[in-house]
Design a protein around this motif. Sequence first.
Motif, PDB file in Angstrom:
ATOM      1  N   GLN A 162       0.849  -1.179   0.000  1.00  0.00           N
ATOM      2  CA  GLN A 162       0.000   0.000   0.000  1.00  0.00           C
ATOM      3  C   GLN A 162       0.886   1.230   0.000  1.00  0.00           C
ATOM      4  OE1 GLN A 162      -0.538   2.485   2.456  1.00  0.00           O
ATOM      5  NE2 GLN A 162      -2.289   3.433   1.445  1.00  0.00           N
ATOM      6  N   GLY A 163       0.346   2.358  -0.421  1.00  0.00           N
ATOM      7  CA  GLY A 163       1.090   3.601  -0.378  1.00  0.00           C
ATOM      8  C   GLY A 163       0.780   4.525  -1.531  1.00  0.00           C
ATOM      9  N   GLU A 164       0.315   3.964  -2.639  1.00  0.00           N
ATOM     10  CA  GLU A 164       0.035   4.791  -3.805  1.00  0.00           C
ATOM     11  C   GLU A 164      -0.974   5.892  -3.502  1.00  0.00           C
ATOM     12  OE1 GLU A 164       1.149   0.620  -5.169  1.00  0.00           O
ATOM     13  OE2 GLU A 164      -0.197   1.489  -3.662  1.00  0.00           O
ATOM     14  N   SER A 216       4.337  13.318   3.375  1.00  0.00           N
ATOM     15  CA  SER A 216       5.083  13.855   4.521  1.00  0.00           C
ATOM     16  C   SER A 216       4.643  13.246   5.852  1.00  0.00           C
ATOM     17  CB  SER A 216       4.956  15.377   4.581  1.00  0.00           C
ATOM     18  OG  SER A 216       3.609  15.758   4.795  1.00  0.00           O
ATOM     19  N   THR A 217       3.446  12.693   5.910  1.00  0.00           N
ATOM     20  CA  THR A 217       2.971  12.097   7.167  1.00  0.00           C
ATOM     21  C   THR A 217       2.900  10.577   7.110  1.00  0.00           C
ATOM     22  OG1 THR A 217       0.666  12.371   6.445  1.00  0.00           O
ATOM     23  CG2 THR A 217       1.617  14.138   7.797  1.00  0.00           C
ATOM     24  N   LEU A 240       7.498   9.375  -0.978  1.00  0.00           N
ATOM     25  CA  LEU A 240       6.729   8.332  -0.299  1.00  0.00           C
ATOM     26  C   LEU A 240       7.602   7.097  -0.091  1.00  0.00           C
ATOM     27  CD1 LEU A 240       4.694   5.694  -0.403  1.00  0.00           C
ATOM     28  CD2 LEU A 240       3.954   7.691   0.891  1.00  0.00           C
ATOM     29  N   ARG A 241       8.405   6.740  -1.093  1.00  0.00           N
ATOM     30  CA  ARG A 241       9.326   5.610  -0.941  1.00  0.00           C
ATOM     31  C   ARG A 241      10.346   5.890   0.167  1.00  0.00           C
ATOM     32  NH1 ARG A 241       9.512   5.904  -6.664  1.00  0.00           N
ATOM     33  NH2 ARG A 241      11.703   6.568  -6.604  1.00  0.00           N
ATOM     34  N   GLU A 242      10.793   7.131   0.258  1.00  0.00           N
ATOM     35  CA  GLU A 242      11.702   7.529   1.334  1.00  0.00           C
ATOM     36  C   GLU A 242      11.020   7.362   2.691  1.00  0.00           C
ATOM     37  OE1 GLU A 242      14.679  11.185   1.532  1.00  0.00           O
ATOM     38  OE2 GLU A 242      12.628  11.832   1.966  1.00  0.00           O
ATOM     39  N   ALA A 243       9.756   7.755   2.781  1.00  0.00           N
ATOM     40  CA  ALA A 243       9.004   7.596   4.037  1.00  0.00           C
ATOM     41  C   ALA A 243       8.854   6.119   4.395  1.00  0.00           C
ATOM     42  CB  ALA A 243       7.634   8.259   3.907  1.00  0.00           C
ATOM     43  N   GLN A 244       8.602   5.291   3.381  1.00  0.00           N
ATOM     44  CA  GLN A 244       8.504   3.854   3.639  1.00  0.00           C
ATOM     45  C   GLN A 244       9.827   3.306   4.176  1.00  0.00           C
ATOM     46  OE1 GLN A 244       7.030   2.790  -0.370  1.00  0.00           O
ATOM     47  NE2 GLN A 244       5.231   1.925   0.633  1.00  0.00           N
ATOM     48  N   THR A 245      10.931   3.770   3.606  1.00  0.00           N
ATOM     49  CA  THR A 245      12.248   3.314   4.068  1.00  0.00           C
ATOM     50  C   THR A 245      12.461   3.662   5.533  1.00  0.00           C
ATOM     51  OG1 THR A 245      13.120   3.586   1.818  1.00  0.00           O
ATOM     52  CG2 THR A 245      14.720   3.398   3.605  1.00  0.00           C
ATOM     53  N   LYS A 246      11.976   4.822   5.955  1.00  0.00           N
ATOM     54  CA  LYS A 246      12.131   5.234   7.348  1.00  0.00           C
ATOM     55  C   LYS A 246      11.374   4.315   8.310  1.00  0.00           C
ATOM     56  CE  LYS A 246      12.845  10.161   6.353  1.00  0.00           C
ATOM     57  NZ  LYS A 246      12.272  11.535   6.463  1.00  0.00           N
ATOM     58  N   VAL A 247      10.330   3.657   7.820  1.00  0.00           N
ATOM     59  CA  VAL A 247       9.560   2.741   8.668  1.00  0.00           C
ATOM     60  C   VAL A 247      10.422   1.563   9.120  1.00  0.00           C
ATOM     61  CG1 VAL A 247       7.539   1.205   8.725  1.00  0.00           C
ATOM     62  CG2 VAL A 247       7.372   3.448   7.638  1.00  0.00           C
TER      63      VAL A 247
END
Length: 474
Positions: free
Chosen positions: A258-260, A267-268, A311-318
Motif C-alpha cells: 500500500q502507499g500509492e 510527509s505524514t 513516499l518511498r523515502e518515508a517507507q524506508t524510514k519505517v
Amino acid sequence: MKNYSVALLLVIFYLFNSLFAEAEVRLPSIIGNHMVLQQKTEVKIWGWCDPGEKIKIRTDWDTTSYATSGSSGAKWSVQLKTPAAGGPYKITIAGANTIILEDVLIGEVWVCSGQSNMEMNINWGLNYPEDVTNATNKSIRFFHIPRVTSDYPQEDIKAKWVVCNRDDMKRFSAVGYFFGSKLQQEMNIPVGLINSSWGGTPAETWTPREEVEKDSTLITAAKQLTAAPGWPIIPGIAYNAMIYPLTNYKIAGAIWYQGESNVPTWSTYHPLLNNMIGAWRKAFQKEFPFYFVQIAPFSGYGKDNYRSALLREAQTKVLTTANTGMVVVSDLVDNIADIHPKLKKEVGVRLANYALAETYGKTELAYKSPVYKTMKVEKNKIRISFDYADKGLLSKGGDVTEFYIAGANQNFLPASAKIEDNTVVVFNKDIKDPVAVRFGFNNSAMPNLYSKEGLPVNSFRTDNWPASGSTVKK
C-alpha cells in the motif's frame, strides 16, 4: 372459533418455549471448517451463547478437555494449546447444540493487506498459467474478506475458509498466494492466508480512528485526501470492519502492499504507518513481523516528479520500527504507465524470502535490497556506501543509471557512476565541489544497480533539501 383458539394456544406455547429455550452456540466466521490455526502456541476459540451456558471443547490432536460458560454478555472463549504443524484435525464444541469443525490444519497464519496491488489477482490479466494449473493444494487455505466498512469496530465478518483450488486461487490476492505458496513449499507445513485488502484505500482507513485523531498533523493530512467512488478515505473504517474482527485470531505476521493513495500526503506517511503497525500489534496482542512492499515506479503521479520518491523515502524510514522489513520492486515493472505492475509472483516470492529469513531463520537467502549508508566526498567525487551489499554490486545492461550529483547550489546534474566493490563513486566533470547525491529519486526511475545477488538498490538522497524545489537537469 375453535380452530382460532387452537392456533392461539400454539402461538403462546411456541413463544413461551422460545423465551426459555437455550440459544445456540455460535462462532465467528474466522473459526470454521478448513481453517488454519497458528502452530505451537495458545489460540483463542470464541463465540456467543446464553449467559451461564456450559460449553465443552475437545480437539483430536490431544486428550485435553476444555470447559467454559457463557458470560453475562452472552460470550464465551477458551485458549487451546496447538501442536506443531499438521492435520487435518477436528474440534468439537458442545453446548445447547454441538458444532464439529472439520479439516482443521495447524500451521502458519498470515494477514495480507493493503490496496489494489495487494488485492490484484490472476483474473486481472496476470500471466501465470503454470501456477494456476498447479494451484490445487490442500495445505494452503484462503480466507477472503469482502470490502466492507464500519464506523465502529465489528466482532464478525462475512467470509469463510476455503481449501486452495484453481478457481479460488485466481480470485485471491496474487501477492498473497505466491507469498504463502513459497512458505508452504519451503517449510512443508500448512499455511493460512487472510486477504483483507481494498484498492484505492489510503493507510488512514486501515488505522484506528483514534490513532489518527490524536495527532494534529495526521488529521490535517487525512483532510487532504480526495474521495473517489469506491475508495473510502475516512480514518478507521476499513480497520473496524476488515481487521478488527480478526484480532482474536492468532497470526504469525502480516504483509502489506500500500502507499500509492498516500503519495499526495507523503510527509505524514512515516508516522502514520508506524501508528498503524503499533495499533495492529496492540489489538492482536503480539509484536508480529510486518513486511511490506515499497511502491513501484509509475509515471502517472502528475507534474511533481518527486512525490512518489518521497513516499518511498518515508517507507524506508519505517524500517527503524522493530520487526519490520521492506522489499524493493523498482525492477518488477512491465509498464511504467500502469500503477498495477503485473509481476506479482516475483513480489510475493521476495516477501516470502524475507519472512523465511527473518521469521523462520532460513539461512543463505538473499532477501534485503542494498540501502544507502554513508557518503564521503573525495575531491570532486562522492563515494556512496551501502548496507546489505557485502558481496558487491553490479549494473545490468550497461553503465549505472539514475545517479545525480549537486554542489551547494542544489542544482542536480546527471552523474557518472563507477562501481568499486560494494561502493559507488559518483561524479560530474562540471561539478568541482559536490555535496549531495540522489539515486532513482523520481516518480518513474527504474535504475539498473543491483546487489550481486540480484536485488535492486533502494532509491535514496543524501540531502534534505526541498525535493520539488531542486532542479535536476537531464
